[in-house]
Design a protein around this motif. Structure first.
Motif, PDB file in Angstrom:
ATOM      1  N   UNK A  96      48.836   4.438  78.148  1.00 54.37           N
ATOM      2  CA  UNK A  96      50.127   3.748  78.139  1.00 54.37           C
ATOM      3  C   UNK A  96      51.061   4.579  77.268  1.00 54.37           C
ATOM      4  N   UNK A  97      51.593   5.675  77.826  1.00 57.36           N
ATOM      5  CA  UNK A  97      52.398   6.605  77.033  1.00 57.36           C
ATOM      6  C   UNK A  97      53.625   5.981  76.390  1.00 57.36           C
ATOM      7  N   UNK A  98      54.217   4.983  77.040  1.00 63.34           N
ATOM      8  CA  UNK A  98      55.425   4.376  76.477  1.00 63.34           C
ATOM      9  C   UNK A  98      55.127   3.744  75.118  1.00 63.34           C
ATOM     10  N   UNK A  99      53.993   3.042  75.014  1.00 63.25           N
ATOM     11  CA  UNK A  99      53.616   2.421  73.742  1.00 63.25           C
ATOM     12  C   UNK A  99      53.196   3.484  72.734  1.00 63.25           C
ATOM     13  N   UNK A 100      52.568   4.551  73.222  1.00 58.26           N
ATOM     14  CA  UNK A 100      52.184   5.656  72.326  1.00 58.26           C
ATOM     15  C   UNK A 100      53.426   6.292  71.714  1.00 58.26           C
ATOM     16  N   UNK A 101      54.472   6.452  72.522  1.00 59.13           N
ATOM     17  CA  UNK A 101      55.730   7.020  72.023  1.00 59.13           C
ATOM     18  C   UNK A 101      56.296   6.151  70.907  1.00 59.13           C
ATOM     19  N   UNK A 102      56.230   4.836  71.085  1.00 59.29           N
ATOM     20  CA  UNK A 102      56.722   3.923  70.051  1.00 59.29           C
ATOM     21  C   UNK A 102      55.991   4.128  68.728  1.00 59.29           C
ATOM     22  N   UNK A 122      55.917  13.388  71.182  1.00 61.41           N
ATOM     23  CA  UNK A 122      56.853  12.450  71.821  1.00 61.41           C
ATOM     24  C   UNK A 122      57.436  13.077  73.082  1.00 61.41           C
ATOM     25  N   UNK A 123      57.796  14.352  73.003  1.00 64.22           N
ATOM     26  CA  UNK A 123      58.351  15.046  74.168  1.00 64.22           C
ATOM     27  C   UNK A 123      57.371  15.102  75.319  1.00 64.22           C
ATOM     28  N   UNK A 124      56.128  15.479  75.024  1.00 63.88           N
ATOM     29  CA  UNK A 124      55.100  15.579  76.071  1.00 63.88           C
ATOM     30  C   UNK A 124      54.832  14.217  76.709  1.00 63.88           C
ATOM     31  N   UNK A 125      54.703  13.190  75.877  1.00 60.63           N
ATOM     32  CA  UNK A 125      54.416  11.849  76.405  1.00 60.63           C
ATOM     33  C   UNK A 125      55.589  11.303  77.217  1.00 60.63           C
ATOM     34  N   UNK A 126      56.807  11.564  76.762  1.00 61.75           N
ATOM     35  CA  UNK A 126      57.993  11.104  77.506  1.00 61.75           C
ATOM     36  C   UNK A 126      58.040  11.737  78.888  1.00 61.75           C
ATOM     37  N   UNK A 166      65.283  17.773  86.572  1.00 65.90           N
ATOM     38  CA  UNK A 166      64.491  16.649  87.070  1.00 65.90           C
ATOM     39  C   UNK A 166      65.244  15.336  86.930  1.00 65.90           C
ATOM     40  N   UNK A 167      66.048  15.244  85.892  1.00 61.75           N
ATOM     41  CA  UNK A 167      66.823  14.024  85.651  1.00 61.75           C
ATOM     42  C   UNK A 167      68.146  13.981  86.390  1.00 61.75           C
ATOM     43  N   UNK A 168      68.354  14.962  87.290  1.00 62.85           N
ATOM     44  CA  UNK A 168      69.575  15.028  88.112  1.00 62.85           C
ATOM     45  C   UNK A 168      70.840  15.075  87.245  1.00 62.85           C
ATOM     46  N   UNK A 169      70.802  15.962  86.252  1.00 65.09           N
ATOM     47  CA  UNK A 169      71.969  16.171  85.393  1.00 65.09           C
ATOM     48  C   UNK A 169      72.347  17.658  85.449  1.00 65.09           C
ATOM     49  N   UNK A 170      72.930  18.083  86.566  1.00 66.58           N
ATOM     50  CA  UNK A 170      73.178  19.516  86.787  1.00 66.58           C
ATOM     51  C   UNK A 170      74.106  20.165  85.770  1.00 66.58           C
ATOM     52  N   UNK A 171      75.125  19.436  85.294  1.00 68.31           N
ATOM     53  CA  UNK A 171      76.047  20.048  84.341  1.00 68.31           C
ATOM     54  C   UNK A 171      75.340  20.358  83.024  1.00 68.31           C
ATOM     55  N   UNK A 172      74.495  19.441  82.572  1.00 70.15           N
ATOM     56  CA  UNK A 172      73.731  19.694  81.343  1.00 70.15           C
ATOM     57  C   UNK A 172      72.759  20.856  81.551  1.00 70.15           C
ATOM     58  N   UNK A 173      72.179  20.932  82.757  1.00 71.88           N
ATOM     59  CA  UNK A 173      71.275  22.040  83.074  1.00 71.88           C
ATOM     60  C   UNK A 173      72.011  23.372  83.029  1.00 71.88           C
ATOM     61  N   UNK A 174      73.233  23.396  83.561  1.00 73.62           N
ATOM     62  CA  UNK A 174      74.052  24.619  83.547  1.00 73.62           C
ATOM     63  C   UNK A 174      74.309  25.069  82.112  1.00 73.62           C
ATOM     64  N   UNK A 210      60.264   9.749  81.517  1.00 72.05           N
ATOM     65  CA  UNK A 210      61.412   9.248  80.756  1.00 72.05           C
ATOM     66  C   UNK A 210      62.233  10.474  80.331  1.00 72.05           C
ATOM     67  N   UNK A 211      63.070  10.960  81.250  1.00 68.84           N
ATOM     68  CA  UNK A 211      63.804  12.197  81.003  1.00 68.84           C
ATOM     69  C   UNK A 211      64.861  12.032  79.910  1.00 68.84           C
ATOM     70  N   UNK A 212      65.370  10.825  79.757  1.00 62.62           N
ATOM     71  CA  UNK A 212      66.361  10.582  78.712  1.00 62.62           C
ATOM     72  C   UNK A 212      65.742  10.780  77.328  1.00 62.62           C
ATOM     73  N   UNK A 213      64.585  10.141  77.102  1.00 54.98           N
ATOM     74  CA  UNK A 213      63.896  10.280  75.813  1.00 54.98           C
ATOM     75  C   UNK A 213      63.420  11.720  75.612  1.00 54.98           C
ATOM     76  N   UNK A 214      62.936  12.336  76.687  1.00 51.63           N
ATOM     77  CA  UNK A 214      62.451  13.719  76.610  1.00 51.63           C
ATOM     78  C   UNK A 214      63.585  14.662  76.220  1.00 51.63           C
TER      79      UNK A 214
END
Length: 414
Positions: free
Chosen positions: A172-178, A203-207, A249-257, A212-216
């Protein structure tokens, strides 16, 4: 006989109904809706612990004897599991887990983590309901312990790490992140830079593991800031690469650029040009995505594809040059820029010749033929398809396709 049977059945039904009503009278409505306690919540006295334990805690000697007995229970359960008797094995383990709490939270957490990993593994292999339910019992208990730790504002790092590991073992990675975020807060207060770095990585690996691309993104940005602060360029590059992947992966092309441009600047500054063609292709692809909402940025996609194939050509990375050219040609065609697509296709021909990629060369001739057809220049299209056929015959692939193209054009010119 039937009357007698009917009387017996009716009597039994009435007895059950009366029993239910009698039981219900002594319970509150909300209690009637509750499920019976799970095996880890049971408070039935156990012969391994004396009855007066609530009045007088176990002595050091008693705790030592209990620990030995619990280790034996663990071994017994392991033997039962190996023999294929999973139901008995987990019943024994549940008894062990109930009693482990007498040895303290850490001992209980370590046992929950161990048994949780076994239950999760068994559930994953056989996908049996009993094992899945066992994972739930353990997860519920872990959450009870976590709630107690939060209420007590625990600063015990070993306890928090054990909890985080246990959550990972029941997957349960979400609880592990907490739990790891609690650890992060504590190590930051201690100014423990090494522990902070390792915790952020976890935290990054588990996210990422539960998408959870936002947390990652937040975590890897923090890691990037630390790398820049410490002038750690190798890890700066690693975190930028990871952020680029996350944003894509999170469909945020401008941030990727933005991230990819930072990477490109580093490689250019370090004269590490071998990485540039692939980067420029990725930047161009993201600009194409952004251009769907802002068409003015489409020129940036053209520019980056061109930079990609020019740089790749200079570096003799002809496979990368071919990839950039193919994407550039497709983009030109989508914008109805046929002449530009033809020019790029001619360069693609030369690139495929240098890599002796006959299949790619055949496709390039096919593409040129189609482009000439769009321009209504049939003679040039015919020549391209004929050259494509020669390669198709050598490869013994798509011969019929090119033959039909040539026949259609030949008839049209009669």
């Amino acid at each position: 006989m039937l009357r007698r049977l009917s009387f017996v059945v009716t009597t039994i039904m009435c007895w059950h109904l009366c029993s239910f009503v009698t039981l219900a009278e002594g319970k509150k409505p909300e209690e009637m809706d509750k499920f019976p306690p799970g095996p880890l919540e049971m408070t039935t006295p156990d012969p391994l612990v004396r009855d007066t334990v609530k009045k007088q805690p176990l002595t050091a000697e008693e705790l030592q004897k209990l620990e030995i007995a619990l280790n034996e229970l663990n071994q017994e359960a392991t033997t039962k599991l190996q023999a294929g008797d999973q139901e008995t094995a987990f019943a024994i383990w549940n008894r062990e887990l109930r009693l482990r709490r007498f040895l303290g939270s850490l001992a209980e957490l370590e046992a929950l983590s161990r048994v949780g990993a076994i239950a999760q593994r068994s559930a994953g292999i056989a996908w049996q309901e009993n094992e899945r339910q066992q994972v739930k019992y353990i997860t519920d208990r872990l959450q009870v312990i976590e709630k107690q730790m939060l209420t007590q504002k625990s600063t015990d790092l070993e306890l928090w790490r054990s909890l985080a590991e246990a959550y990972q073992n029941v997957r349960i990675p979400k609880l592990a992140v907490g739990a790891y975020q609690q650890i992060l807060t504590l190590v930051k207060k201690q100014n423990n830079n090494t522990a902070e770095l390792e915790t952020l990585k976890k935290i990054g690996e588990l996210s990422l593991s539960w998408f959870d691309y936002s947390q990652a993104a937040t975590t890897y940005q923090e890691l990037l800031n630390l790398a820049i602060k410490q002038n750690d360029q190798p890890n700066e590059i690693v975190y930028l690469q990871q952020l680029a992947y996350i944003y894509e992966q999170g469909k945020q092309p401008q941030q990727a650029i933005n991230v990819l441009n930072k990477l490109a600047a580093i490689y250019t500054r370090e004269n590490n040009l071998t990485q540039l063609p692939a980067l420029k292709i990725a930047i161009a692809e993201n600009y194409q995505s952004v251009a769907r909402e802002n068409p003015n940025l489409l020129q940036e996609a053209f520019n980056n594809y061109q930079e990609a194939y020019v740089t790749a050509w200079k570096l003799e990375q002809y496979v990368s040059a071919s990839e950039a050219l193919q994407k550039l040609i497709k983009l030109y065609r989508s914008q109805n820029q046929i002449d530009e697509a033809l020019q790029a296709s001619q360069i693609l021909l030369e690139t495929e010749k240098l890599t002796t990629n006959f299949y790619g060369l055949m496709q390039a001739y096919d593409q040129i033929g189609q482009l000439y057809l769009e321009k209504k220049e049939d003679p040039q299209a015919l020549i391209a398809f004929q050259k494509g056929l020669e390669l198709a015959q050598q490869l013994k692939h798509q011969e019929t396709y090119f033959t039909q193209k040539i026949e259609t054009l030949s008839k049209g010119n009669l």
